[in-house]
Enzyme design. Structure first.
Site, PDB file in Angstrom:
ATOM      1  N   TRP A 358       0.844  -1.285  -0.005  1.00 48.81           N
ATOM      2  CA  TRP A 358       0.196   0.000  -0.118  1.00 48.81           C
ATOM      3  C   TRP A 358       0.931   1.372  -0.027  1.00 48.81           C
ATOM      4  O   TRP A 358       0.471   2.202  -0.159  1.00 48.81           O
ATOM      5  CB  TRP A 358      -0.824  -0.006   1.040  1.00 48.81           C
ATOM      6  CG  TRP A 358      -0.236   0.215   2.784  1.00 48.81           C
ATOM      7  CD1 TRP A 358       0.499  -0.588   3.302  1.00 48.81           C
ATOM      8  CD2 TRP A 358      -0.419   1.462   3.402  1.00 48.81           C
ATOM      9  NE1 TRP A 358       0.920  -0.092   4.196  1.00 48.81           N
ATOM     10  CE2 TRP A 358       0.346   1.264   4.554  1.00 48.81           C
ATOM     11  CE3 TRP A 358      -0.962   2.748   3.239  1.00 48.81           C
ATOM     12  CZ2 TRP A 358       0.259   2.224   5.387  1.00 48.81           C
ATOM     13  CZ3 TRP A 358      -0.754   3.410   4.208  1.00 48.81           C
ATOM     14  CH2 TRP A 358      -0.161   3.406   5.329  1.00 48.81           C
ATOM     15  N   ASP A 359       2.043   1.029   0.245  1.00 48.94           N
ATOM     16  CA  ASP A 359       2.965   2.151   0.098  1.00 48.94           C
ATOM     17  C   ASP A 359       2.975   3.071  -1.019  1.00 48.94           C
ATOM     18  O   ASP A 359       2.996   4.353  -1.014  1.00 48.94           O
ATOM     19  CB  ASP A 359       4.548   1.492   0.468  1.00 48.94           C
ATOM     20  CG  ASP A 359       4.808   0.691   1.767  1.00 48.94           C
ATOM     21  OD1 ASP A 359       3.726   0.437   1.872  1.00 48.94           O
ATOM     22  OD2 ASP A 359       5.942   0.664   1.857  1.00 48.94           O
ATOM     23  N   GLU A 487       1.103  -1.044  13.075  1.00 48.46           N
ATOM     24  CA  GLU A 487       1.194  -2.576  13.045  1.00 48.46           C
ATOM     25  C   GLU A 487       1.726  -3.059  14.364  1.00 48.46           C
ATOM     26  O   GLU A 487       1.708  -4.281  14.727  1.00 48.46           O
ATOM     27  CB  GLU A 487       2.194  -2.955  12.038  1.00 48.46           C
ATOM     28  CG  GLU A 487       1.523  -2.778  10.477  1.00 48.46           C
ATOM     29  CD  GLU A 487       2.459  -2.970   9.424  1.00 48.46           C
ATOM     30  OE1 GLU A 487       2.091  -3.152   8.285  1.00 48.46           O
ATOM     31  OE2 GLU A 487       3.705  -3.138   9.977  1.00 48.46           O
ATOM     32  N   LYS A 592       4.019   2.527  16.240  1.00 49.81           N
ATOM     33  CA  LYS A 592       5.042   2.443  14.840  1.00 49.81           C
ATOM     34  C   LYS A 592       4.935   3.243  13.949  1.00 49.81           C
ATOM     35  O   LYS A 592       6.196   3.766  13.542  1.00 49.81           O
ATOM     36  CB  LYS A 592       4.767   0.997  14.295  1.00 49.81           C
ATOM     37  CG  LYS A 592       5.780   0.394  13.395  1.00 49.81           C
ATOM     38  CD  LYS A 592       5.432  -0.672  12.575  1.00 49.81           C
ATOM     39  CE  LYS A 592       6.546  -1.219  11.668  1.00 49.81           C
ATOM     40  NZ  LYS A 592       5.956  -2.415  10.724  1.00 49.81           N
ATOM     41  N   GLN A 593       4.028   3.993  13.545  1.00 47.69           N
ATOM     42  CA  GLN A 593       3.972   5.052  12.493  1.00 47.69           C
ATOM     43  C   GLN A 593       2.472   5.754  12.546  1.00 47.69           C
ATOM     44  O   GLN A 593       1.683   5.385  13.239  1.00 47.69           O
ATOM     45  CB  GLN A 593       4.007   4.250  11.120  1.00 47.69           C
ATOM     46  CG  GLN A 593       2.797   3.390  10.772  1.00 47.69           C
ATOM     47  CD  GLN A 593       3.052   2.868   9.233  1.00 47.69           C
ATOM     48  OE1 GLN A 593       3.787   1.751   9.403  1.00 47.69           O
ATOM     49  NE2 GLN A 593       2.788   3.510   8.151  1.00 47.69           N
TER      50      GLN A 593
END
Length: 752
Positions: A358-359, A487, A592-593
């Site tokens: 998906w990046d 995640e 995580k992000q």
């Protein structure tokens, strides 16, 4: 932080060789041309630790998924990029003794990746007994002829006695993937041909039980040298070798050029066609000099940089970082082949399988829209459209309607081997829909969204409508059992980002359905009942919110965690993914992000400054930024909130993520899709670029650490140059018709 490469504007260069950092050096000096790529491993054999990797675009293998237990709907295989046949191999012998830098005495080492011209040079002086020879290797992968790899070896006797030099140039099919299960080899040699001055190897990927295609690669090498050609017997059935030898008096030099043509079955119907093309291209290349080949290659790189270079004055590390980002992006993908996509590691390593994530839609699309022709981004959208059949299969595997685009894929079929990622991180369906909107908003071109794009949106919407459930207690629609962009949170209920993307996708699809032609509407066959249901989901989607904190809650139960900032974690326990158990990570509040902040970045103009500030101030201190994708969007939001120091700090992190090995995980390959982060942070962050109602808006500022920055941006047939210095911002129209832009609330007309 000790850097293993010098800080220079256009070069990744070092004069030190540390075996402990060899894999890092290999990652950071990777080359690619969109068709193929390679890590910066040595041409000659090296007996120390190394990750030798050569990769061919679109060539992969469905490896057996290895898990301790099985679940219905689990992918049949883990798709992985295949380490290609080694076609750059060149061993050098001095008086019959083979060079091996893991054992030999050497000096004057230099490793230099020239990003401006995309060429890698390595030189050293090796001493063997009384012999002393200066060795220089050069290599580049041509962007003018994408099937072409070019190498040049230069040897000079810098000792006081005569030496005999021997070079064995080879194509070697005895390779394996480091991450292979059970030490399998993925290539079978079909045929070889070896003559004194050239050789070729035809190899095919091993059969697999899953019905996916086998791939054939054909590689032919030819040479130009002032050394004598020696006829040698083929050493084995997997390798062809051409040997060259000569005597060098003191101060005498010798040179060997190697050109390799690589063709694959992706482009040819039969092996005969594949081999014929290899020979034809090899003949064509043989007619040109090294200088001709390099000049054609360098000219195209010059054109790319002229359109997309970001210049930063006053901070050489920042300058090097952004150019490294752009260089590795362009080395991976420049849109020439619509069948390919942008793998998270590109051509720099095996991790993540090398497939599509998906990046691409979330991070790469905004960048390619700004630096390349719109057809490049359109190719990325068409890539998904052409894989709809696989998306239907993925949804059906989970007992759901519509299309579920894969988290990881080569052909549209889900091929990741982690359940919580594969079938819980379903927000990627919304990210793909958002990319269609992003393309349409930026380019003004509705031809895709009203045709192929409307089909993609419709099938994604059917999936969302089936995946939600209605809570009788709350009288709202919910989505349980998901993983958001963070995640470090698995199997959660009502991830805000997932829910809002589902809601937005349904709303956007309904808007597009009103605009498609009657013929297209008939093909899409969305019933009035479906539309009514979709609208009801839009109206009654549950979006977790805390009124007291004025924040969108990442998911149900998140605020019940022991909320403590990252600063509370002892420094020797970071990164937590390398020190904590997975159980401890899942129970922690650490992110995580960007998750909620990812959604705010997507729809940045839809939220008030107070909402953005409340959410940023709450979530960023909890974010460990252990995803390579994290820092860029945080930098943009920090800039939007006028947190300049934080914006610059996070720009430095995203632009130098791999160069400075922030997360201690660059040795197995670069984070290529995260290379988009530098451009995003500068253009959307520091320059404040937005597209609103078809118009470009800027709100630029100059970081205190910098003297000036400038960039060029493609927008609707124009090429615009933006320059920001201590006097303010200047805008120039380089190409295209006049255009009116908005700068900090004031209209500015640009003409040539």
């Amino acid at each position: 932080m000790k850097r293993i490469f010098d800080v220079q504007p256009w070069h990744i260069v070092t004069n030190e060789f540390n075996p402990d950092n060899k894999r890092l050096q290999e990652s950071m000096t990777s080359l690619g041309n969109g068709y193929m790529g390679m890590r910066g491993f040595f041409e000659e054999d090296y007996s120390g630790d190394s990750l030798a990797g050569l990769y061919l675009g679109g060539v992969w293998y469905p490896d057996k998924t290895r898990v301790g237990w099985w679940k219905n709907g689990y992918p049949d295989y883990f798709g992985k990029v295949v380490n290609a046949v080694n076609f750059i191999k060149m061993n050098v012998k001095i008086n019959g003794d083979k060079i091996d830098l893991a054992k030999d005495k050497f000096s004057d080492f230099k490793l230099d990746l020239d990003m401006q011209h995309s060429i890698l040079t390595r030189s050293f002086t090796v001493t063997k007994g009384d012999a002393k020879v200066a060795v220089t290797f050069e290599r580049f992968l041509s962007v003018a002829q994408q099937e072409l790899s070019v190498q040049r070896l230069m040897l000079k006797n810098v000792g006081t006695t005569k030496v005999t030099v021997t070079v064995d140039s080879a194509i070697d099919a005895d390779v394996k993937n480091e991450d292979a299960n059970y030490d399998e080899r993925f290539w079978n040699v079909v045929s070889t041909e070896q003559k004194p001055d050239f050789g070729n190897v035809i190899a095919q990927t091993t059969p697999n039980p899953f019905g996916t295609p086998q791939f054939t690669s054909a590689m032919e090498m030819r040479h130009v040298s002032d050394l004598e050609t020696v006829s040698v017997a083929q050493p084995n059935d997997k390798e062809v070798v051409n040997e060259f030898t000569g005597e060098l008096a003191p101060d005498q030099s010798a040179k060997l050029e190697k050109r390799v043509i690589v063709t694959t079955s992706r482009d040819y119907q039969t092996n005969d066609d594949l081999i014929a093309a290899m020979h034809q291209l090899s003949d064509r290349v043989a007619e040109k000099t090294y200088e001709d080949l390099f000049d054609a290659h360098a000219k195209i790189w010059e054109e790319r940089w002229n359109k997309s270079d970001i210049e930063i004055d006053g901070d050489t590390a920042a300058q090097q970082g952004i150019r490294f980002n752009m260089f590795e992006l362009f080395s991976t993908y420049y849109g020439e082949d619509a069948r390919l996509n942008i793998g998270p590691k590109g051509f720099t390593g095996e991790k993540y399988g090398g497939a599509t994530y998906w990046d691409t839609e979330a991070f790469a699309v905004p960048v390619y829209l700004g630096i390349t022709d719109p057809k490049v981004t359109r190719n990325l959208l068409m890539y998904r459209y052409k894989q709809l059949d696989g998306a239907y299969h993925n949804a059906k595997q989970q007992g759901l309607k519509g299309a579920l685009f894969p988290m990881v894929t080569f052909d549209g079929i889900e091929c990741h081997n982690e359940w919580e990622i594969t079938f819980e991180e379903i927000h990627r369906n919304g990210d793909i829909a958002f990319a269609i909107y992003n393309y349409t908003r930026y380019t003004g071109d509705e031809s895709y969204v009203l045709n192929e794009g409307s089909k993609v949106l419709t099938e994604i919407s059917k999936f969302w409508a089936d995946r939600v459930h209605f809570s009788q207690r709350k009288q709202q629609y919910m989505i349980h059992g998901v993983t958001g962009p963070d995640e470090y949170e698995n199997n959660v209920d009502n991830n805000w980002y997932t829910n809002i993307l589902a809601q937005w996708t349904l709303k956007y699809t309904l808007e597009i359905l009103k605009k498609v032609s009657p013929e297209q509407a008939e093909k899409l066959a969305v019933t009035d009942k479906e539309k009514k249901h979709w609208q009801d989901i839009v109206d009654r989607m549950y979006l977790p919110y805390d009124k007291e904190l004025n924040i969108f809650v990442q998911h149900d139960g998140f605020l019940d965690k022991d909320i403590q900032p990252v600063s509370a974690i002892p420094a020797d326990q970071l990164p937590i993914n390398q020190h904590w158990s997975w159980d401890k990570i899942l129970r922690s509040p650490y992110i995580k992000q960007g998750d909620v902040l990812q959604g705010i970045w997507d729809f940045i103009d839809d939220y008030t400054p107070e909402q953005k500030k409340a959410n940023y101030d709450f979530y960023e201190p909890l974010t460990v930024h252990e995803s390579s994708l994290s820092a860029a969007i945080h930098s943009v939001l920090a800039a939007d909130l006028h947190y300049e120091d934080k914006a610059v700090e996070l720009y430095e992190r995203t632009s130098r993520l791999d160069l400075d090995n922030y997360n201690n995980d660059t040795d197995d390959g670069l984070h290529v899709t995260a290379m988009t982060g530098g451009w995003i942070a500068v253009v959307q962050g520091f320059a404040g670029m937005r597209v609103r109602d078809g118009q470009l808006h800027y709100a630029p500022f100059l970081p205190k650490k910098w003297h000036r920055y400038s960039f060029r941006q493609v927008f609707r047939g124009r090429l615009i140059e933006v320059n920001v210095d201590q006097k303010g911002a200047q805008f120039k129209l380089i190409e295209g018709d006049p255009i009116t832009i908005d700068v900090a609330g004031k209209a500015l007309k640009l003409t040539k």
